[in-house]
Design a protein around this motif. Structure first.
Motif, PDB file in Angstrom:
ATOM      1  N   THR A 221      40.705  42.849  53.682  1.00 18.01           N
ATOM      2  CA  THR A 221      40.476  41.399  53.816  1.00 18.01           C
ATOM      3  C   THR A 221      39.376  40.830  52.912  1.00 18.01           C
ATOM      4  OG1 THR A 221      38.923  41.725  55.638  1.00 18.01           O
ATOM      5  CG2 THR A 221      41.239  41.419  56.235  1.00 18.01           C
ATOM      6  N   LYS A 222      38.525  41.676  52.354  1.00 17.87           N
ATOM      7  CA  LYS A 222      37.352  41.161  51.636  1.00 17.87           C
ATOM      8  C   LYS A 222      37.688  41.009  50.153  1.00 17.87           C
ATOM      9  CE  LYS A 222      32.398  42.145  52.053  1.00 17.87           C
ATOM     10  NZ  LYS A 222      31.456  43.105  52.681  1.00 17.87           N
ATOM     11  N   ALA A 223      38.283  39.890  49.801  1.00 23.06           N
ATOM     12  CA  ALA A 223      38.816  39.686  48.441  1.00 23.06           C
ATOM     13  C   ALA A 223      37.712  39.206  47.502  1.00 23.06           C
ATOM     14  CB  ALA A 223      39.975  38.701  48.478  1.00 23.06           C
ATOM     15  N   GLN A 224      36.793  40.129  47.133  1.00 22.00           N
ATOM     16  CA  GLN A 224      35.612  39.719  46.358  1.00 22.00           C
ATOM     17  C   GLN A 224      35.832  39.708  44.848  1.00 22.00           C
ATOM     18  OE1 GLN A 224      32.705  42.572  48.044  1.00 22.00           O
ATOM     19  NE2 GLN A 224      31.400  40.804  48.406  1.00 22.00           N
ATOM     20  N   ALA A 225      36.521  40.728  44.330  1.00 19.10           N
ATOM     21  CA  ALA A 225      36.612  40.854  42.860  1.00 19.10           C
ATOM     22  C   ALA A 225      37.806  41.725  42.502  1.00 19.10           C
ATOM     23  CB  ALA A 225      35.332  41.486  42.311  1.00 19.10           C
ATOM     24  N   LEU A 226      38.233  41.654  41.230  1.00 15.44           N
ATOM     25  CA  LEU A 226      39.340  42.513  40.776  1.00 15.44           C
ATOM     26  C   LEU A 226      38.821  43.944  40.638  1.00 15.44           C
ATOM     27  CD1 LEU A 226      42.245  42.911  39.747  1.00 15.44           C
ATOM     28  CD2 LEU A 226      41.380  42.421  37.436  1.00 15.44           C
ATOM     29  N   LEU A 227      39.340  44.814  41.478  1.00 17.36           N
ATOM     30  CA  LEU A 227      38.902  46.210  41.484  1.00 17.36           C
ATOM     31  C   LEU A 227      39.775  47.055  40.562  1.00 17.36           C
ATOM     32  CD1 LEU A 227      38.528  46.911  45.318  1.00 17.36           C
ATOM     33  CD2 LEU A 227      36.954  45.724  43.768  1.00 17.36           C
ATOM     34  N   HIS A 228      39.228  48.138  40.087  1.00 14.65           N
ATOM     35  CA  HIS A 228      40.045  49.196  39.490  1.00 14.65           C
ATOM     36  C   HIS A 228      40.941  49.779  40.582  1.00 14.65           C
ATOM     37  CE1 HIS A 228      40.947  53.377  38.465  1.00 14.65           C
ATOM     38  NE2 HIS A 228      40.832  53.034  37.185  1.00 14.65           N
ATOM     39  N   PHE A 252      43.534  45.520  42.588  1.00 12.64           N
ATOM     40  CA  PHE A 252      43.819  44.345  43.424  1.00 12.64           C
ATOM     41  C   PHE A 252      42.483  43.660  43.649  1.00 12.64           C
ATOM     42  CE2 PHE A 252      42.325  45.147  47.872  1.00 12.64           C
ATOM     43  CZ  PHE A 252      41.763  46.383  47.649  1.00 12.64           C
ATOM     44  N   VAL A 253      42.496  42.489  44.252  1.00 13.31           N
ATOM     45  CA  VAL A 253      41.233  41.793  44.503  1.00 13.31           C
ATOM     46  C   VAL A 253      40.736  42.223  45.881  1.00 13.31           C
ATOM     47  CG1 VAL A 253      40.093  39.563  44.721  1.00 13.31           C
ATOM     48  CG2 VAL A 253      41.844  39.904  42.957  1.00 13.31           C
ATOM     49  N   GLY A 254      39.661  43.002  45.871  1.00 16.54           N
ATOM     50  CA  GLY A 254      39.154  43.606  47.104  1.00 16.54           C
ATOM     51  C   GLY A 254      37.639  43.685  47.120  1.00 16.54           C
TER      52      GLY A 254
END
Ligand code: SR1
Ligand code: MG
Length: 400
Positions: A221-228, A252-254
């Motif tokens: 649920t914590k869509a903070q930034a585009l992760l690897h 994904f954005v997590g």
């Protein structure tokens, strides 16, 4: 160009790159080897024997290679990977392989050959030291994460980023293999019989499982930034003077702490593995010290660089409130340590173990290292809120 998806054969891969403009001469003498040893994809290494020029083709299979056709998996992960590599190259130039070509129908990416590098995990097993590693990974993390977060992007662009990188099937793998299956007697699990008592203790540890449940919810649920999205030491290639982050198909954005935690977890798994790897005690202890220094330096330099980016670029007036960046960084650190703990335990109990531990031949010796990894993982999850900096994190690991 193919009209429909088909997995490449060795010869097909050669024909494929031959027809791409600008890569090889007409007269090129191309040879090819399928070198994929990961869990999901085909990887072809193609070399022109005349010029020595070479490329990699990475092609997604419509299933997870590690399990077989019984585990279907979206080909969209090839798009996610190539688009993420492009975004990462903008923000962390030189730290990812160059993309030459992406084909959405064939679900493949043609990219820079990094054969002069080795997989970091292999280097760590061999007790190699990499002087640039902490700095380069800290730079990669600070830049890719800050510039894809709401701290930098305007709200509309950020929401568009979330849409572009919706990756439900690969997130579902992580939700299952990292945050669920290791905590009960799941069919996917696979562990050394000598550690069954420790694994069963984890299955019945409600305090630990509540904390892992909290971390799972953050992941989802914590869509903070585009992760690897899968930043373990098999996703990093190195030489003494170069670091490249590869394989972002789980992007994904997590939560920002998920990528940092993945890297820390794999340094700590290596730390635990050197309890059981061959060599003198002195050699092994000195190497373990280097691993912990690398973890400490990675956090320290991430924090410094993230603060600098914040001072220069933070977008929202409310976030400029004195002390707010400290609060954000403390939360990222706590998340990172919690995710690191989960990522350690899954590699000992669940599907997809790591070579650091698997290469310890004697099962009883391996069990000692695995117990240490489980113990560090558990304490990271349980004690994460009391850790305030990289030194305290290293002390926590050393105290176990
Ligand atoms: C079925 S995929 C298993 C694991 O391999 C990848 O590298 C991810 O870590 C995933 O969890
Ligand atoms: Mg991978």
């Amino acid at each position: 160009m193919a009209q429909a998806y088909q997995p490449l054969t060795d010869e097909g891969a050669i024909q494929y790159v031959r027809q791409l403009p600008g890569l090889f001469e007409q007269t090129a003498e191309l040879v090819n080897r399928e070198i994929g040893d990961g869990n999901l994809n085909l990887v072809f290494h193609i070399v022109d024997q005349q010029s020595d020029k070479s490329v990699i083709i990475k092609q997604a299979l419509p299933y997870a290679r590690v399990v077989g056709e019984s585990w279907p998996l979206t080909l969209d992960r090839a798009r996610i990977e190539s688009e993420t590599l492009k975004k990462e190259a903008e923000r962390a130039p030189g730290l990812v392989p160059k993309v030459f070509h992406y084909d959405p129908v064939m679900a493949l990416t043609v990219m820079e050959d990094l054969s002069d590098h080795i997989i970091l995990r292999t280097g760590l097993i061999q007790r190699q030291r990499y002087p640039r590693l902490a700095e380069d990974i800290a730079t990669f993390l600070a830049h890719t994460l800050f510039f894809t977060s709401d701290y930098y992007l305007d709200p509309a662009s950020k929401k568009e980023l979330v849409r572009q990188f919706i990756n439900p099937e690969l997130c579902n793998i992580t939700e299952g293999l990292v945050f669920t299956d290791p905590y009960y007697d799941a069919d996917t699990n696979s562990f050394n019989p000598h550690i069954r008592p420790q694994v069963e203790a984890i299955w019945s540890d409600a305090v630990l499982k509540r904390e892992v449940a909290t971390l799972k919810e953050s992941f989802m649920t914590k869509a903070q930034a585009l992760l690897h999205g899968d930043l373990h030491t098999g996703s990093i290639m190195v030489t003494d003077s170069s670091t490249k982050v590869i394989d972002p198909e789980f992007a994904f954005v997590g939560p920002i702490g998920f990528d940092i935690g993945a890297f820390l977890a794999n340094l700590f798994l290596s730390f635990a593995s050197h309890e059981g790897q061959p060599g003198s005690i002195t050699e092994r202890r000195e190497y373990q010290v280097w691993l912990l220094e690398t973890a400490q330096q990675t956090w320290h330099r991430f924090e410094q660089q993230f603060r600098t980016l914040w001072q220069e670029h933070v977008r929202d007036e409310m976030w400029k409130t004195p002390g707010y960046v400290d609060q954000v960084l403390q939360e990222i650190l706590v998340d990172s340590i919690g995710f690191a703990g989960c990522k350690m335990m899954r590699r000992v109990i669940g599907l997809a173990p790591v070579a650091d531990l698997e290469t310890i031949e004697d099962e009883r010796v391996r069990a000692e290292a695995e117990r240490l990894a489980l113990h560090i993982g558990r304490e990271c999850v349980l004690q994460r809120r009391s850790i305030t900096d990289g030194d305290a994190l290293v002390h926590l690991v050393q105290s176990i």
